[in-house]
Design a protein around this motif. Structure first.
Motif, PDB file in Angstrom:
ATOM      1  N   GLN A 181      -8.230   4.045  -2.431  1.00  0.00           N
ATOM      2  CA  GLN A 181      -8.933   4.620  -1.280  1.00  0.00           C
ATOM      3  C   GLN A 181      -8.636   6.112  -1.215  1.00  0.00           C
ATOM      4  N   LYS A 241      -3.585   4.785  -1.339  1.00  0.00           N
ATOM      5  CA  LYS A 241      -4.331   5.759  -0.555  1.00  0.00           C
ATOM      6  C   LYS A 241      -4.060   7.122  -1.172  1.00  0.00           C
ATOM      7  N   LYS A 253       0.829  -1.200   0.000  1.00  0.00           N
ATOM      8  CA  LYS A 253       0.000   0.000   0.000  1.00  0.00           C
ATOM      9  C   LYS A 253       0.864   1.252   0.000  1.00  0.00           C
TER      10      LYS A 253
END
Length: 301
Positions: free
Chosen positions: A113, A92, A66
């Motif tokens: 996200q 993210k 991530k």
């Protein structure tokens, strides 16, 4: 069981042990394959033999790496997000307006996200740490101030904002940081005070000076960093191959934002990019090189 059968069984067990043994691999931010694979070990054995089947270790159910992207809706940041997703990372996206940001990207991607206004780099390291989260493996900073009559804006974004982002990473234990800066940030030391680009960029609140201060903080932070200094940024598709040079080398030239995004993403996964400052432009007559070759050609200082 006769002696010949016992010897065959022993030989097969030894062979299987060697086949199934494993060694540790160096940490990489490249995501593991998304599809599960299996291999089968089959042996036509004598009396008492077994057929062994084993799932490949570490593949099934493995989470993607991530990456938090600061400045995700900017012209370069958006491209970085797209390339990260294309390479199989989870992202993210640090944005101020989630609803507005969603219009910039394709909907329905479970690996993307959006993180709300708390990701504003000028809000301090505590709020940024909350936005980045403890599950983040790396951070890419692609922020940049928008031209304003307020001459303090570059310092808030390009200096203090980047410092806050670095401190948030330190507090969380994030070990990888990629920062998109600019060539000529150290123009004064390079003898480029009269360079038109150096003069123009510094008119709006000493932007390059602010960026240099942020770079110095990154270097002293202890985080594994790559600072990418592109030449003049173009929204057009790439035209020419990437030229990569050591810091304080390039003082002119331009490059597509697509290539800048590519360099920032590739820096995450090639150890040749660790703890380095690289300057990049694109040239039509430059030979095409792999990223390990490009990053490897620049030595650490």
């Amino acid at each position: 069981m006769n002696h010949q059968t016992m010897a065959t069984a022993l030989l097969l067990k030894t062979s299987l042990f060697r086949t199934l043994s494993f060694t540790s691999k160096p940490f990489s931010l490249y995501p593991l394959p998304l599809k599960s694979h299996s291999f089968h070990l089959k042996a036509a054995m004598a009396e008492g033999s077994e057929i062994i089947e084993k799932e490949e270790a570490g593949v099934v159910g493995e989470e993607k790496k991530k990456v938090f992207v600061a400045g995700a809706t900017g012209n370069t940041g958006k491209r970085i997000v797209q390339q990260l997703l294309a390479k199989g990372f989870a992202v993210k996206a640090g944005v101020r307006d989630v609803d507005k940001a969603k219009t910039s990207f394709s909907e329905g991607n479970p690996d993307l996200q959006f993180v709300s206004v708390k990701a504003d780099v000028t809000e301090g390291s505590t709020k940024l740490a909350e936005a980045i989260g403890g599950d983040t493996d790396a951070v890419i900073c692609a922020t940049g101030f928008r031209r304003s009559l307020n001459l303090l804006t570059p310092w808030k974004v390009d200096n203090f904002g980047t410092v806050n982002l670095v401190e948030a990473c330190r507090n969380l234990g994030v070990k990888r940081f990629v920062h998109v800066s600019s060539i000529l940030v150290n123009g004064a030391a390079m003898g480029q005070l009269l360079n038109p680009a150096y003069i123009f960029l510094n008119v709006f609140g000493l932007v390059l000076v602010a960026k240099l201060q942020a770079e110095n903080h990154i270097r002293k932070s202890g985080i594994n960093y790559t600072i990418v200094r592109p030449g003049g940024l173009k929204n057009d598709p790439p035209n020419g191959n990437i030229v990569m040079e050591p810091e304080d080398t390039l003082y002119d030239g331009s490059i597509s934002r697509d290539q800048v995004a590519e360099v920032a993403v590739e820096a995450l996964v090639h150890p040749e990019a660790d703890y380095k400052v690289v300057e990049i432009v694109a040239r039509a007559d430059a030979p095409k090189k792999t990223f390990p070759e490009l990053f490897g050609s620049v030595k650490q200082r």
